[in-house]
Scaffold this motif. Structure first.
Motif, short mmCIF file in Angstrom:
data_model
loop_
_atom_site.label_atom_id
_atom_site.label_comp_id
_atom_site.label_asym_id
_atom_site.label_seq_id
_atom_site.Cartn_x
_atom_site.Cartn_y
_atom_site.Cartn_z
N ALA A 1 25.68 -89.33 68.36
CA ALA A 1 25.23 -90.03 67.45
C ALA A 1 25.16 -89.69 66.01
N VAL A 2 24.12 -89.74 65.04
CA VAL A 2 24.44 -89.44 64.11
C VAL A 2 23.03 -87.78 63.76
N PHE A 3 23.61 -87.17 63.20
CA PHE A 3 22.86 -85.78 62.83
C PHE A 3 22.02 -86.29 61.75
N PRO A 4 20.47 -86.27 61.43
CA PRO A 4 20.43 -86.49 60.10
C PRO A 4 20.41 -85.37 58.98
N GLU A 5 20.34 -85.64 57.11
CA GLU A 5 20.02 -84.12 56.70
C GLU A 5 18.93 -83.43 56.95
N ILE A 6 19.56 -82.38 56.70
CA ILE A 6 17.72 -81.31 57.30
C ILE A 6 18.25 -80.82 56.55
N TYR A 7 16.74 -80.43 55.73
CA TYR A 7 16.40 -79.36 54.76
C TYR A 7 15.00 -78.95 54.56
N ASN A 8 15.27 -77.79 55.24
CA ASN A 8 13.78 -76.86 55.57
C ASN A 8 13.81 -75.34 54.52
N ALA A 9 12.78 -76.02 53.42
CA ALA A 9 12.71 -74.54 52.38
C ALA A 9 12.02 -73.00 53.34
N ARG A 10 11.00 -73.53 53.35
CA ARG A 10 10.38 -72.67 54.65
C ARG A 10 10.86 -71.66 55.12
N MET A 11 11.98 -71.97 55.89
CA MET A 11 12.71 -71.01 56.60
C MET A 11 14.60 -71.15 56.46
N GLY A 12 13.48 -71.73 55.36
CA GLY A 12 15.92 -71.70 55.03
C GLY A 12 17.11 -71.93 55.39
N VAL A 13 16.99 -73.57 56.15
CA VAL A 13 17.73 -74.07 56.59
C VAL A 13 17.85 -75.08 55.61
N PHE B 1 21.44 -78.76 56.83
CA PHE B 1 22.44 -78.92 57.27
C PHE B 1 22.75 -80.64 56.77
N PRO B 2 23.87 -80.76 56.80
CA PRO B 2 24.15 -82.03 56.36
C PRO B 2 24.13 -82.60 57.26
N SER B 3 23.76 -84.03 56.80
CA SER B 3 24.22 -85.39 57.73
C SER B 3 25.72 -84.78 58.48
N GLY B 4 25.61 -85.56 59.72
CA GLY B 4 27.45 -86.10 60.43
C GLY B 4 27.02 -86.32 61.52
N LYS B 5 28.14 -86.80 61.92
CA LYS B 5 28.42 -87.81 62.60
C LYS B 5 28.96 -86.31 64.40
N ILE B 6 28.24 -86.68 65.53
CA ILE B 6 28.06 -85.91 66.73
C ILE B 6 28.98 -85.76 67.47
N CYS B 7 29.72 -85.15 67.46
CA CYS B 7 30.46 -85.52 68.95
C CYS B 7 31.60 -84.91 69.74
N LEU B 8 31.72 -85.29 70.91
CA LEU B 8 32.25 -84.27 71.58
C LEU B 8 33.74 -84.00 72.06
N LYS B 9 34.21 -82.82 72.28
CA LYS B 9 35.60 -82.72 72.26
C LYS B 9 35.82 -82.18 73.51
N HIS B 10 37.45 -82.60 74.15
CA HIS B 10 37.95 -81.93 75.44
C HIS B 10 37.29 -80.57 75.77
N GLY B 11 37.73 -79.73 74.90
CA GLY B 11 36.90 -78.54 75.08
C GLY B 11 37.58 -77.43 75.65
N ARG B 12 37.25 -76.09 76.76
CA ARG B 12 37.93 -75.45 77.19
C ARG B 12 36.95 -75.01 77.86
N HIS B 13 36.74 -73.59 78.56
CA HIS B 13 35.38 -72.84 78.88
C HIS B 13 36.42 -71.30 79.79
N ASP B 14 35.54 -70.84 78.91
CA ASP B 14 36.21 -68.95 78.68
C ASP B 14 35.54 -67.92 79.94
#
Length: 161
Positions: free
Chosen positions: A36-48, A50-63
């Motif tokens: 999916a694509v994460f949209p650009e989000i700016y919330n001045a009230r909360m000081g948040v 987030f730039p836009s970007g693709k959402i990816c899944l990695k092989h990962g690890r379990h710790d």
């Protein structure tokens, strides 16, 4: 006289190179690594912000419990009925495609001490936790940390997919 023993190497799982934890998993629906694509989000009230970007899944690890990321972590924590990594990968990718659909809400986990994380929730399906990352070309993308079937959203809503 001793007979020579031969070990089949090609196709033998004992001799396969292990998958690196940061290897991106392909989305079977799109044919690439974007879920999916994460949209650009700016919330001045909360000081948040987030730039836009693709959402990816990695092989990962379990710790350990509640520690890790990617397919291996999601499988170990939430898809334990799957017998192996290939079966878990198929189940996890199908689940992500169901969760990361149009209309899913995005919540901010910054109040929980995780400024770079957001939660994407679909109430009837579950939640996906993503974390902001940058690649080698300094482009923003979001890596799936975990996916929780029927999980509850936490933190204030800051946007939607």
């Amino acid at each position: 006289m001793r007979r020579k023993q031969f070990i089949q190497v090609a196709g033998n799982p004992l001799f396969e190179k292990p998958i690196h934890q940061d290897t991106h998993i392909m989305n079977p629906l799109s044919g690439n690594d974007v879920f999916a694509v994460f949209p650009e989000i700016y919330n001045a009230r909360m000081g948040v912000a987030f730039p836009s970007g693709k959402i990816c899944l990695k092989h990962g690890r379990h710790d350990g419990p509640h520690s890790g990321y990617g397919v291996v972590h999601i499988w170990t924590e939430h898809f334990t009925s799957e017998p192996d990594v290939p079966a878990a990968t198929a189940a996890v990718t199908a689940y992500l495609n169901n969760c990361l659909a149009q209309g899913a809400s995005i919540h901010y986990e910054g109040a929980l001490g995780r400024e770079k994380r957001s939660m994407i929730a679909r109430v009837t399906v579950g939640t996906v936790i993503v974390e902001l990352r940058t690649d080698a070309q300094n482009r923003s993308y979001y890596s799936v940390v975990t996916a929780i079937p029927h999980g509850q959203q936490k933190g204030p809503r800051i946007g939607g997919l």
